[in-house]
Enzyme design. Structure first.
Site, PDB file in Angstrom:
ATOM      1  N   GLY A 143     -20.817  19.672 -24.468  1.00 43.74           N
ATOM      2  CA  GLY A 143     -20.552  20.203 -23.135  1.00 43.74           C
ATOM      3  C   GLY A 143     -19.066  20.350 -22.893  1.00 43.74           C
ATOM      4  CD  GLN A 188     -13.911  18.607 -20.861  1.00 42.20           C
ATOM      5  OE1 GLN A 188     -15.008  19.119 -20.708  1.00 42.20           O
ATOM      6  NE2 GLN A 188     -13.661  17.773 -21.853  1.00 42.20           N
ATOM      7  CB  CYS A 245     -14.873  12.853 -23.152  1.00 43.48           C
ATOM      8  SG  CYS A 245     -14.142  14.157 -22.153  1.00 43.48           S
ATOM      9  CG  LEU A 246     -15.015  18.052 -26.770  1.00 41.77           C
ATOM     10  CD1 LEU A 246     -15.306  19.540 -26.572  1.00 41.77           C
ATOM     11  CD2 LEU A 246     -14.903  17.729 -28.249  1.00 41.77           C
ATOM     12  CD  GLU A 301     -19.293  18.368 -19.962  1.00 38.72           C
ATOM     13  OE1 GLU A 301     -18.162  18.649 -19.530  1.00 38.72           O
ATOM     14  OE2 GLU A 301     -19.466  17.768 -21.037  1.00 38.72           O
ATOM     15  CG  HIS A 314     -15.053  16.654 -17.410  1.00 37.33           C
ATOM     16  ND1 HIS A 314     -13.867  16.010 -17.689  1.00 37.33           N
ATOM     17  CD2 HIS A 314     -15.818  16.489 -18.515  1.00 37.33           C
ATOM     18  CE1 HIS A 314     -13.923  15.476 -18.903  1.00 37.33           C
ATOM     19  NE2 HIS A 314     -15.102  15.742 -19.429  1.00 37.33           N
TER      20      HIS A 314
HETATM   21 NI    NI Z   1     -15.887  15.250 -21.270  1.00 34.90          NI
END
Ligand code: NI
Length: 169
Positions: free
Chosen positions: A46, A51, A93-94, A136, A139
């Site tokens: 996701g 982000q 998380c990226l 998400e 975020h």
């Molecule tokens: Ni994330």
């Protein structure tokens, strides 16, 4: 399509609350496709607008790619209508590379959103998809999964982060 840069902690833009999308035009569609490509490039399930430095309420999710069948989904202005059955699972998380932690989330959520055709829809989700929705949407509100850590684990994380930032200088 293009792979976008993913913001990483401690970038302050990750803490911004994203704005509602009022018009779903070609720019939003292009952004959605770029976000999908960026999610795949990062091997994530996701990604949120926040982000990639775009403070708009848009998320993309694909929890099916793990089985080798891509199924990207785009959700505009997503909101959780209801949630139940708390589950604790490992999460990453990226924007927080190299760190995972066990986080408590709802095991079931019902979400309302708009699709790229500007239609309002509802979706019920369980398991990884339910978790991805909550992660998400957090975020979009400037919340990261590390915010749920206990004080001790949070300090451990910050120490790790500081070390890795020093290394990259
Ligand atoms: Ni994330």
């Amino acid at each position: 399509m293009a792979v976008l840069e993913i913001l990483k902690v401690p970038d302050k833009r990750l803490r911004e609350k994203a704005n509602e999308i009022t018009v779903i035009d070609d720019n939003i569609k292009r952004l959605a496709y770029d976000m999908i490509e960026t999610m795949y490039a990062g091997s994530g399930v996701g990604l949120a607008g926040t982000q990639v430095g775009v403070p708009l309420r848009i998320i993309v999710i694909d929890v099916d790619q793990i089985d080798g069948e891509p199924n990207p989904m785009v959700f505009i202005n997503p909101e959780i209508l209801e949630g139940r059955d708390k589950v604790v699972k490992e999460e990453g998380c990226l924007s927080v590379p190299g760190f995972t932690a066990k986080i408590e989330r709802f095991g079931y959520v019902k979400v309302r959103y708009k699709n790229l055709d500007n239609e309002t829809q509802e979706m019920s989700a369980e398991g990884l998809l339910a978790r991805a929705f909550q992660h998400e949407i957090d975020h979009l509100n400037g919340i990261l999964f590390i915010d749920y850590l206990s004080k001790l684990k949070r300090e451990l994380f910050l120490k790790k982060l500081k070390k890795s930032l020093e290394r990259s200088l």
